[in-house]
Design a protein around this motif. Structure first.
Motif, short mmCIF file in Angstrom:
data_model
loop_
_atom_site.label_atom_id
_atom_site.label_comp_id
_atom_site.label_asym_id
_atom_site.label_seq_id
_atom_site.Cartn_x
_atom_site.Cartn_y
_atom_site.Cartn_z
N ASN A 9 0.44 -1.48 -0.18
CA ASN A 9 -0.24 -0.43 0.37
C ASN A 9 1.07 1.40 0.11
N SER A 10 2.10 1.03 -0.28
CA SER A 10 3.15 2.30 -0.19
C SER A 10 3.07 2.94 -1.99
N VAL A 11 2.46 3.84 -1.94
CA VAL A 11 2.25 4.46 -3.27
C VAL A 11 4.30 4.58 -4.05
N ASN A 12 5.27 4.27 -2.86
CA ASN A 12 5.89 3.93 -3.94
C ASN A 12 7.12 2.99 -4.07
N VAL A 13 6.14 1.58 -4.13
CA VAL A 13 6.03 0.43 -3.70
C VAL A 13 5.30 0.21 -4.70
N GLN A 14 3.96 0.89 -4.92
CA GLN A 14 3.39 0.86 -6.04
C GLN A 14 3.89 0.97 -7.35
N LYS A 15 4.23 1.91 -7.43
CA LYS A 15 5.37 2.33 -8.46
C LYS A 15 5.99 1.58 -9.64
N VAL A 16 6.51 0.82 -8.13
CA VAL A 16 8.08 -0.17 -9.09
C VAL A 16 6.91 -1.64 -9.09
N ALA A 32 7.22 -4.96 4.20
CA ALA A 32 7.94 -4.27 5.02
C ALA A 32 7.69 -2.51 5.18
N GLY A 33 8.06 -2.29 6.38
CA GLY A 33 7.42 -1.45 6.66
C GLY A 33 5.84 -0.78 7.41
N LEU A 34 6.00 0.28 7.58
CA LEU A 34 4.49 0.60 9.09
C LEU A 34 4.42 -0.71 9.68
N GLN A 35 3.46 -1.25 9.28
CA GLN A 35 2.84 -2.34 10.55
C GLN A 35 3.87 -4.02 10.54
N ARG A 38 10.80 -4.45 9.85
CA ARG A 38 11.41 -5.33 9.09
C ARG A 38 12.55 -3.76 8.38
N ASN A 39 12.21 -2.67 8.35
CA ASN A 39 12.46 -1.51 7.98
C ASN A 39 13.91 -0.75 8.50
N ASN A 40 13.33 -1.44 10.05
CA ASN A 40 14.43 -0.63 10.69
C ASN A 40 15.44 -2.02 11.36
N GLY A 51 16.66 3.38 5.49
CA GLY A 51 15.37 2.66 6.39
C GLY A 51 13.75 2.88 5.54
N ARG A 52 13.75 2.77 4.62
CA ARG A 52 12.31 3.72 4.07
C ARG A 52 12.24 1.90 2.95
N VAL A 53 11.27 2.40 2.54
CA VAL A 53 10.36 0.91 1.38
C VAL A 53 10.39 1.86 -0.24
N PRO A 54 10.50 1.40 -1.49
CA PRO A 54 11.26 0.33 -1.74
C PRO A 54 12.61 0.09 -1.45
N THR A 55 13.08 -0.91 -1.73
CA THR A 55 14.37 -1.35 -1.94
C THR A 55 14.40 -2.60 -2.81
N TRP A 64 18.22 1.35 -4.04
CA TRP A 64 16.76 2.37 -2.83
C TRP A 64 15.50 2.97 -3.38
N GLU A 65 15.47 3.59 -3.70
CA GLU A 65 15.32 5.36 -4.23
C GLU A 65 14.15 5.04 -5.39
N SER A 66 12.88 4.66 -5.07
CA SER A 66 11.99 4.39 -5.71
C SER A 66 11.84 4.96 -7.81
N ASN A 67 12.03 5.60 -7.65
CA ASN A 67 12.23 6.50 -9.59
C ASN A 67 13.39 6.06 -9.72
N ALA A 101 7.98 14.86 -9.19
CA ALA A 101 6.92 14.37 -8.04
C ALA A 101 7.17 14.53 -6.66
N LEU A 102 8.49 13.83 -7.06
CA LEU A 102 9.06 13.41 -5.72
C LEU A 102 9.02 15.16 -4.99
N SER A 103 9.71 16.17 -6.08
CA SER A 103 10.27 17.23 -4.78
C SER A 103 8.70 17.80 -4.64
N1 LIG Z 1 11.96 9.00 -1.93
C1 LIG Z 1 11.93 7.45 -1.77
C2 LIG Z 1 10.72 7.79 0.04
C3 LIG Z 1 10.84 6.40 0.26
C4 LIG Z 1 9.36 6.80 1.10
O1 LIG Z 1 9.24 7.63 1.88
N2 LIG Z 1 8.72 5.46 1.71
C5 LIG Z 1 7.94 5.16 2.85
C6 LIG Z 1 6.67 4.58 2.26
S1 LIG Z 1 5.86 5.47 0.69
C7 LIG Z 1 8.62 5.37 3.38
O2 LIG Z 1 9.43 4.34 4.14
N3 LIG Z 1 7.40 4.68 5.26
C8 LIG Z 1 7.96 4.11 6.13
C9 LIG Z 1 7.57 3.98 6.33
O3 LIG Z 1 6.58 2.75 5.35
O4 LIG Z 1 7.57 2.11 7.08
C10 LIG Z 1 11.51 6.53 -2.64
O5 LIG Z 1 10.41 7.25 -3.64
O6 LIG Z 1 11.89 5.60 -2.65
#
Ligand SMILES: N[C@@H](CCC(=O)N[C@@H](CS)C(=O)NCC(=O)O)C(=O)O
Length: 208
Positions: A9-16, A32-35, A38-40, A51-55, A64-67, A101-103
């Motif tokens: 449900n992460s927009v950045n994962v969805q793009k990938v 990984a992420g939120l509930q 694993r990401n930390n 410590g963000r998603v996606p990787t 890492w970095e979705s774009n 989109a990112l900025s």
């Molecule tokens: N600029 C990064 C942003 C990554 C980012 O902030 N991801 C969010 C989800 S959209 C995240 O990891 N949030 C913390 C989490 O899910 O625990 C990218 O495009 O990959």
């Protein structure tokens, strides 16, 4: 086999995930992420110190970095496709939307998404949300104007720019509480991209 770390449900994962669908790439996705956490954890932070998603893991290559990930996938696995056009002016124009989109778009829409989708109605700051909605609307007006006379954001074909902007458009159109103005070019383009299987499988599911 590619591995994509990140909750669906992460927009950045969805793009990938959408990009993989366009390129018909097989992958394993690990929540990984939120509930899911694993990401930390140390192992994850070794791959992605933010410590963000996606990787993305592709053999011994980690990114890492979705774009950046979708650019890599298109260059590595779809050089003959029109997803990331080789012609410098078209590529740079598509890249402009990825950077924008990112900025600009993501930081502007984030308060709106969190406020409506991840905050209970009782806890919402209505004035703050109204201000955020007005700022986001200005950005969608920019896209609406740009789309006049264009089927897709750049060039005559669907590109990475349509994936990235499309993933955020789904949020804009998916927040029921928003009063959206009529933006006919944006709506026409959006209806078109919602027909793609990558959108239907990965971006269309309920916002959570
Ligand atoms: N600029 C990064 C942003 C990554 C980012 O902030 N991801 C969010 C989800 S959209 C995240 O990891 N949030 C913390 C989490 O899910 O625990 C990218 O495009 O990959």
């Amino acid at each position: 086999m590619l591995t994509i770390w990140g909750r669906a449900n992460s927009v950045n994962v969805q793009k990938v995930l959408w990009c993989c669908d366009e390129l018909k790439l097989a992958y394993e996705r690990i929540d990984a992420g939120l509930q899911f956490g694993r990401n930390n954890e140390p192992g994850y932070l070794e791959m992605n110190p933010m410590g963000r998603v996606p990787t993305l893991v592709d053999g011994d290559f980690v990114l890492w970095e979705s774009n950046s990930i979708i650019r890599y996938l298109a260059m590595q696995y779809g050089p003959a496709t029109t997803l990331y056009p080789a012609e410098p002016k078209i590529r740079a124009s598509a890249d402009r939307w990825l950077d924008w989109a990112l900025s600009t778009l993501q930081p502007t829409e984030r308060p709106l998404f969190w406020g409506y989708i991840r905050t209970s109605a009782a806890d919402r700051d209505v004035a703050k949300l109204a201000a955020a909605a007005s700022e986001v609307e200005k950005l969608w007006r920019v896209i609406d104007t740009h789309l006049k006379g264009r089927n897709y954001l750049e060039g005559n074909s669907f590109t990475l720019a349509d994936i990235v902007i499309g993933a955020y458009a789904r949020r804009w159109f998916g927040i029921a509480e928003l009063a959206r103005p009529s933006l006919p070019e944006l709506e026409r383009w959006y209806v078109g991209i919602t027909q793609r299987t990558g959108f239907q499988h990965h971006v269309s599911p309920a916002l959570t």
